[in-house]
Design an enzyme around this catalytic site. Structure first.
Site, PDB file in Angstrom:
ATOM      1  N   CYS A  78       0.872  -1.171   0.000  1.00 46.85           N
ATOM      2  CA  CYS A  78       0.000   0.000   0.000  1.00 46.85           C
ATOM      3  C   CYS A  78       0.907   1.217   0.000  1.00 46.85           C
ATOM      4  CB  CYS A  78      -0.843  -0.046   1.280  1.00 46.85           C
ATOM      5  SG  CYS A  78      -1.872   1.405   1.543  1.00 46.85           S
ATOM      6  N   CYS A 189      -0.859   3.739  -6.413  1.00 48.78           N
ATOM      7  CA  CYS A 189      -1.773   3.147  -5.434  1.00 48.78           C
ATOM      8  C   CYS A 189      -2.022   1.728  -5.921  1.00 48.78           C
ATOM      9  CB  CYS A 189      -3.081   3.930  -5.388  1.00 48.78           C
ATOM     10  SG  CYS A 189      -4.421   3.079  -4.509  1.00 48.78           S
TER      11      CYS A 189
HETATM   12  N1  DGL Z   1      -4.015   0.693  -1.942  1.00 48.69           N
HETATM   13  C1  DGL Z   1      -3.573   1.816  -1.220  1.00 48.69           C
HETATM   14  C2  DGL Z   1      -2.380   2.508  -1.806  1.00 48.69           C
HETATM   15  O1  DGL Z   1      -1.583   1.865  -2.454  1.00 48.69           O
HETATM   16  C3  DGL Z   1      -4.519   2.702  -0.496  1.00 48.69           C
HETATM   17  C4  DGL Z   1      -5.857   2.958  -1.008  1.00 48.69           C
HETATM   18  C5  DGL Z   1      -6.717   3.589   0.047  1.00 48.69           C
HETATM   19  O2  DGL Z   1      -7.082   2.875   0.983  1.00 48.69           O
HETATM   20  O3  DGL Z   1      -6.978   4.782  -0.056  1.00 48.69           O
HETATM   21  O4  DGL Z   1      -2.182   3.673  -1.611  1.00 48.69           O
END
Ligand code: DGL
Length: 283
Positions: A78, A189
């Site tokens: 993430c 993301c």
């Molecule tokens: N998948 C996450 C990232 O790579 C976060 C998405 C979220 O929960 O806002 O930033």
């Protein structure tokens, strides 16, 4: 002997939701013999509009959970949690190898022909010191368009990876970037690789779309090698999938996004005095 047993321990992976599955998928492809343990913090998704210190608390508790389940390495799959918490996690758990993520601004700046790069990430990632550092180090010579893609994580979490609503949102984001000559798009993301087919439709074949997941999987392989912790078996690894949300729903999401038949398990948040604790629902 002890080392050998430890090498069978799982790789821990976490994200706010289904996004980190894009990384899990690459790990399965590159390291099929590894056991994988995934946590989706769907009780708190999206992370991308939350304050940094809140994400740090979640990330620390999830790391504890993964270590209780004997994770030998942890992938912060993430960008938002990496931006908010990676430095802290490395300080708090100095013996644990972590692999984190950051928007691939460096390779994008190196390969753009037009000198214009689009970065799709979350508001929290853009607001972080880590991102500011990255820009200062690698993006001096290029023009960077940033978009926090408001609403996109929620759409992907609700399975809308190829609906007209998602298409319209992506068009609104990409059209001005493409019109200004952006030739390279950074997916900052881990949720966003699931909409690559739509991004490709909008951008056409010429634009380079950088999904960092394959590079992250290679980095995990390198770190395991350095630590002599690569699984020493030829049998296929097992995948365990936890969510802090609804397990049945998560099972369906995993099947829809990756075609995997593993069942989601529930992990529950508990407040223990001042401490936030994550534990398996079976305990
Ligand atoms: N998948 C996450 C990232 O790579 C976060 C998405 C979220 O929960 O806002 O930033």
């Amino acid at each position: 002997m002890e080392n050998k047993a430890a090498s069978q321990n799982p790789i821990g992976i976490f994200d706010s939701g289904v996004g980190g599955l894009s990384v899990l998928n690459e790990l399965r492809r590159l390291l099929p013999q590894e056991n994988l343990l995934y946590v989706a913090d769907q009780a708190h998704v999206p992370y991308g509009s939350r304050p940094l210190d809140e994400i740090r608390r979640f990330s620390e508790a999830i790391t504890h959970f993964l270590l209780v389940h004997k994770a030998k390495l942890i992938v912060v799959a993430c960008n938002t949690a990496s931006a908010a918490a990676l430095t802290n996690l490395r300080n708090i758990f100095p013996a644990v190898p972590f692999v984190g993520m950051e928007p691939a601004v460096k390779p994008a700046a190196r390969q753009t022909q037009s000198g214009r790069v689009g970065v799709l990430a979350t508001a929290t990632t853009f607001a972080s010191e880590r991102y500011a550092d990255l820009m200062a180090r690698y993006a001096r010579e290029v023009v960077v368009w940033e978009d926090p893609c408001r609403g996109l994580v929620d759409l992907i979490e609700s399975g809308e990876v190829d609906t007209p609503v998602t298409m319209t949102l992506l068009q609104d984001i990409l059209d001005p970037m493409l019109a200004s000559g952006v030739d390279t798009l950074v997916l900052g993301c881990t949720h966003y690789p699931f909409v690559i087919p739509l991004l490709r439709q909008i951008s056409g074949p010429e634009v380079m779309i950088i999904d960092p997941a394959p590079a992250i999987a290679r980095q995990v392989e390198r770190v395991l090698q350095q630590n002599e912790k690569l699984a020493s078996t030829s049998a296929a690894g097992e995948v365990r999938l936890f969510t802090t949300g609804a397990a049945g729903l998560f099972t369906g999401q995993v099947r829809g996004l990756l075609g995997m038949s593993e069942r989601g398990e529930t992990a529950v948040w508990r407040q223990d005095g001042n401490e936030l604790v994550l534990q398996s629902a079976q305990v």
